[in-house]
Design a protein around this motif. Structure first.
Motif, PDB file in Angstrom:
ATOM      1  N   GLU A  59     -25.286 -23.318   0.424  1.00 20.80           N
ATOM      2  CA  GLU A  59     -25.595 -24.730  -0.143  1.00 20.80           C
ATOM      3  C   GLU A  59     -25.130 -25.464   1.349  1.00 20.80           C
ATOM      4  O   GLU A  59     -24.665 -24.933   2.239  1.00 20.80           O
ATOM      5  CB  GLU A  59     -24.506 -25.031  -1.096  1.00 20.80           C
ATOM      6  CG  GLU A  59     -24.626 -24.338  -2.438  1.00 20.80           C
ATOM      7  CD  GLU A  59     -25.966 -24.629  -3.249  1.00 20.80           C
ATOM      8  OE1 GLU A  59     -26.685 -25.422  -2.799  1.00 20.80           O
ATOM      9  OE2 GLU A  59     -26.200 -23.685  -3.868  1.00 20.80           O
ATOM     10  N   ARG A  60     -25.707 -26.719   1.232  1.00 24.91           N
ATOM     11  CA  ARG A  60     -25.731 -27.606   2.408  1.00 24.91           C
ATOM     12  C   ARG A  60     -24.294 -28.437   2.342  1.00 24.91           C
ATOM     13  O   ARG A  60     -24.024 -29.527   2.321  1.00 24.91           O
ATOM     14  CB  ARG A  60     -26.798 -28.640   2.557  1.00 24.91           C
ATOM     15  CG  ARG A  60     -28.048 -28.095   2.601  1.00 24.91           C
ATOM     16  CD  ARG A  60     -29.179 -28.958   2.497  1.00 24.91           C
ATOM     17  NE  ARG A  60     -29.261 -29.911   3.462  1.00 24.91           N
ATOM     18  CZ  ARG A  60     -29.760 -30.869   3.911  1.00 24.91           C
ATOM     19  NH1 ARG A  60     -30.880 -31.148   2.774  1.00 24.91           N
ATOM     20  NH2 ARG A  60     -29.688 -31.881   4.842  1.00 24.91           N
ATOM     21  N   TRP A  61     -23.101 -27.277   2.433  1.00 30.17           N
ATOM     22  CA  TRP A  61     -21.816 -28.028   2.345  1.00 30.17           C
ATOM     23  C   TRP A  61     -21.164 -28.014   3.661  1.00 30.17           C
ATOM     24  O   TRP A  61     -21.452 -26.765   4.546  1.00 30.17           O
ATOM     25  CB  TRP A  61     -21.050 -27.156   1.306  1.00 30.17           C
ATOM     26  CG  TRP A  61     -21.678 -27.295  -0.214  1.00 30.17           C
ATOM     27  CD1 TRP A  61     -22.210 -28.535  -0.591  1.00 30.17           C
ATOM     28  CD2 TRP A  61     -21.471 -26.536  -1.278  1.00 30.17           C
ATOM     29  NE1 TRP A  61     -22.368 -28.383  -1.965  1.00 30.17           N
ATOM     30  CE2 TRP A  61     -21.967 -27.191  -2.436  1.00 30.17           C
ATOM     31  CE3 TRP A  61     -20.693 -25.223  -1.319  1.00 30.17           C
ATOM     32  CZ2 TRP A  61     -21.966 -26.648  -3.615  1.00 30.17           C
ATOM     33  CZ3 TRP A  61     -20.809 -24.822  -2.716  1.00 30.17           C
ATOM     34  CH2 TRP A  61     -21.484 -25.242  -3.858  1.00 30.17           C
ATOM     35  N   THR A  62     -20.258 -28.759   3.795  1.00 30.04           N
ATOM     36  CA  THR A  62     -19.710 -28.998   5.143  1.00 30.04           C
ATOM     37  C   THR A  62     -18.335 -28.406   4.891  1.00 30.04           C
ATOM     38  O   THR A  62     -17.805 -28.147   3.700  1.00 30.04           O
ATOM     39  CB  THR A  62     -19.453 -30.470   5.749  1.00 30.04           C
ATOM     40  OG1 THR A  62     -19.049 -31.110   4.470  1.00 30.04           O
ATOM     41  CG2 THR A  62     -20.809 -30.917   6.018  1.00 30.04           C
ATOM     42  N   PRO A  63     -17.238 -27.898   6.025  1.00 27.54           N
ATOM     43  CA  PRO A  63     -16.199 -27.400   5.942  1.00 27.54           C
ATOM     44  C   PRO A  63     -15.182 -28.284   4.783  1.00 27.54           C
ATOM     45  O   PRO A  63     -15.165 -29.577   5.049  1.00 27.54           O
ATOM     46  CB  PRO A  63     -15.661 -27.599   7.081  1.00 27.54           C
ATOM     47  CG  PRO A  63     -16.762 -27.334   7.906  1.00 27.54           C
ATOM     48  CD  PRO A  63     -17.780 -28.052   7.033  1.00 27.54           C
ATOM     49  N   ARG A  64     -14.429 -27.685   3.997  1.00 31.72           N
ATOM     50  CA  ARG A  64     -13.417 -28.720   3.254  1.00 31.72           C
ATOM     51  C   ARG A  64     -12.270 -27.599   3.033  1.00 31.72           C
ATOM     52  O   ARG A  64     -12.264 -26.830   1.981  1.00 31.72           O
ATOM     53  CB  ARG A  64     -14.141 -28.859   1.821  1.00 31.72           C
ATOM     54  CG  ARG A  64     -13.354 -29.705   0.844  1.00 31.72           C
ATOM     55  CD  ARG A  64     -13.880 -30.068  -0.425  1.00 31.72           C
ATOM     56  NE  ARG A  64     -13.336 -30.984  -1.285  1.00 31.72           N
ATOM     57  CZ  ARG A  64     -13.143 -32.378  -0.993  1.00 31.72           C
ATOM     58  NH1 ARG A  64     -14.065 -32.695  -0.027  1.00 31.72           N
ATOM     59  NH2 ARG A  64     -12.470 -33.193  -1.899  1.00 31.72           N
ATOM     60  N   ILE A  65     -11.023 -28.231   3.719  1.00 29.83           N
ATOM     61  CA  ILE A  65      -9.939 -27.453   3.701  1.00 29.83           C
ATOM     62  C   ILE A  65      -9.212 -28.522   2.462  1.00 29.83           C
ATOM     63  O   ILE A  65      -8.760 -29.535   2.400  1.00 29.83           O
ATOM     64  CB  ILE A  65      -9.029 -27.785   4.862  1.00 29.83           C
ATOM     65  CG1 ILE A  65      -9.665 -27.389   5.914  1.00 29.83           C
ATOM     66  CG2 ILE A  65      -7.573 -27.488   4.493  1.00 29.83           C
ATOM     67  CD1 ILE A  65      -9.533 -25.799   5.951  1.00 29.83           C
ATOM     68  N   ILE A  66      -8.674 -27.334   1.484  1.00 29.66           N
ATOM     69  CA  ILE A  66      -8.218 -27.953   0.173  1.00 29.66           C
ATOM     70  C   ILE A  66      -6.420 -27.756   0.398  1.00 29.66           C
ATOM     71  O   ILE A  66      -5.981 -26.684   0.551  1.00 29.66           O
ATOM     72  CB  ILE A  66      -8.517 -26.985  -0.986  1.00 29.66           C
ATOM     73  CG1 ILE A  66     -10.002 -27.168  -1.265  1.00 29.66           C
ATOM     74  CG2 ILE A  66      -7.617 -27.502  -2.137  1.00 29.66           C
ATOM     75  CD1 ILE A  66     -10.428 -26.413  -2.240  1.00 29.66           C
ATOM     76  N   LYS A  67      -5.907 -28.883   0.399  1.00 31.82           N
ATOM     77  CA  LYS A  67      -4.324 -28.728   0.752  1.00 31.82           C
ATOM     78  C   LYS A  67      -3.441 -28.270  -0.262  1.00 31.82           C
ATOM     79  O   LYS A  67      -2.779 -27.469   0.181  1.00 31.82           O
ATOM     80  CB  LYS A  67      -3.997 -30.286   1.272  1.00 31.82           C
ATOM     81  CG  LYS A  67      -4.703 -30.749   2.496  1.00 31.82           C
ATOM     82  CD  LYS A  67      -4.335 -32.225   3.009  1.00 31.82           C
ATOM     83  CE  LYS A  67      -4.967 -32.605   4.128  1.00 31.82           C
ATOM     84  NZ  LYS A  67      -4.726 -34.099   4.321  1.00 31.82           N
TER      85      LYS A  67
END
Length: 309
Positions: A56-64
Motif C-alpha cells: 500500500e502507499r503507506w509511510t513508516p509508522r512507529i507504534i510506541k
C-alpha cells in the motif's frame, strides 16, 4: 423438514460462518504478531517493516505503546463484527418479512414506524414480536433470548453512532433483571459449558472482546432459525416444489446441470440444492400435481429441454 433453509436464512448462515472465520482468524493473527518478538521495540520495528511491505502507499509508522494498541485493536475488531452482525440480521429480517407479508392481516397498520435510527434500535425487539403477532406465532421459542438481542442492538447503536461510548439506555439494559436472567439461562451447545461473560458496560466505556460479536450473531441465528422453520410451516412443501419447477424447468430455455436421469430426480435434486429439502422416494414429487394434464406438460417440457441441453 428439519434441514429446510429459505433463501434469506441461507444468506444469514453464510454471513454467520464468515463472521466466525473473520473474527477468529483476525484475533489469532493479532496475537501471533504480538508474540512474534521478544520486546516492544523489536515488535514496533517489525510492524513498521510489515507496513512498508504491505503493497500500500503507506509511510513508516512507529507504534510506541504496542501493548495498548493491541488491546485497542481487539476492541475495534469486535466493533466491526457488531456492525457486521447487525447488517446481516437486518437483511435477513427484511427479506423474511417480505416473503411473509402476504400472510399479514389486510388491515394491519405497522406501528413500528420510528422517527429516527435510535428509535429503530430500541424498538427492534418489538419489531420481531410484531412479526410473530401478525402471523399468530407464539414467541415461546425465542422469548428467553430477546433481552440479549435488545442489548446488542442498542450496543450496535453506541458503536455506530456514539463513537463506541455507552448510552444511558445500554447501561440500564445491561443491569436489568431481564438481561441478567437471559444470560444466566442461556443454553449452550455443550451441556457442561457456560456462556462467556457479556461485554462490561460502565458509565465511561464498553469493554468488548472478539467473542462478543459471535455471541451477538448466535443470538440472531437462533431467532432466524425459528423464523426459518415457521416459513416452511407457513408456505408448505408444495410452494417450494413450485418455485423449483419455475426456476429450473418452466423459465429456463435449457436444463440446468446436472441433467438428471428423469424428471422426478431432476426436480428433487434441485429442491435439495436450493432449499435443502429432501424428498424420498423421488416419485413422491408427483404428489405436487392435482392436475394430470399439468404433470404431462411438465414431463414433456423436461424431455424437450433434455434433448437440447
Amino acid at each position: 423438514m428439519e434441514n429446510f433453509k429459505s433463501e434469506p436464512f441461507q444468506k444469514f448462515l453464510h454471513s454467520h460462518t464468515r463472521l466466525n472465520n473473520y473474527i477468529k482468524l483476525s484475533t489469532v493473527a493479532v496475537d501471533f504478531l504480538y508474540k512474534s518478538k521478544d520486546n516492544s521495540k523489536e515488535l514496533s520495528e517489525h510492524i513498521n517493516t510489515l507496513i512498508l511491505e504491505a503493497g500500500e502507499r503507506w509511510t513508516p509508522r512507529i507504534i510506541k505503546n504496542i501493548e495498548k494498541e493491541v488491546a485497542q485493536l481487539k476492541n475495534d475488531l469486535s466493533k466491526t463484527g457488531i456492525i457486521w452482525v447487525y447488517s446481516a440480521f437486518d437483511v435477513f429480517f427484511k427479506q423474511a418479512e417480505g416473503q411473509l407479508s402476504g400472510f399479514f392481516p389486510k388491515l394491519t397498520v405497522d406501528k413500528n414506524v420510528y422517527n429516527n435510527e435510535e428509535d429503530v434500535e430500541e424498538k427492534k425487539e418489538s419489531k420481531i414480536i410484531s412479526l410473530y403477532a401478525k402471523l399468530g406465532w407464539p414467541i415461546d421459542n425465542i422469548k428467553g433470548i430477546l433481552p440479549v438481542l435488545k442489548f446488542y442492538e442498542v450496543l450496535r447503536h453506541c458503536v455506530a453512532h456514539n463513537m463506541g461510548h455507552p448510552t444511558t439506555n445500554l447501561i440500564e439494559i445491561s443491569e436489568s433483571d431481564d438481561f441478567q436472567t437471559a444470560i444466566k439461562s442461556w443454553e449452550t451447545k455443550y451441556v457442561k459449558k457456560k456462556i462467556s461473560d457479556p461485554p462490561i458496560v460502565t458509565n465511561e466505556s464498553i469493554k468488548l472482546k472478539p467473542h462478543h460479536c459471535i455471541m451477538y450473531s448466535e443470538t440472531c441465528l437462533r431467532i432466524a432459525t425459528d423464523i426459518n422453520t415457521r416459513i416452511f410451516e407457513k408456505f408448505g412443501l408444495n410452494h417450494f416444489i413450485g418455485l423449483t419447477m419455475k426456476n429450473h424447468l418452466i423459465e429456463p430455455s435449457k436444463l440446468k446441470k446436472p441433467v438428471c436421469e428423469n424428471f422426478s430426480r431432476y426436480i428433487v435434486y434441485h429442491l435439495k440444492q436450493d432449499f435443502d429439502i429432501s424428498v424420498s422416494p423421488y416419485d413422491k414429487i408427483y404428489d405436487y400435481y392435482s392436475d394430470e394434464n399439468l404433470k404431462k406438460q411438465h414431463k414433456l417440457r423436461y424431455l424437450t429441454l433434455k434433448n437440447i441441453s
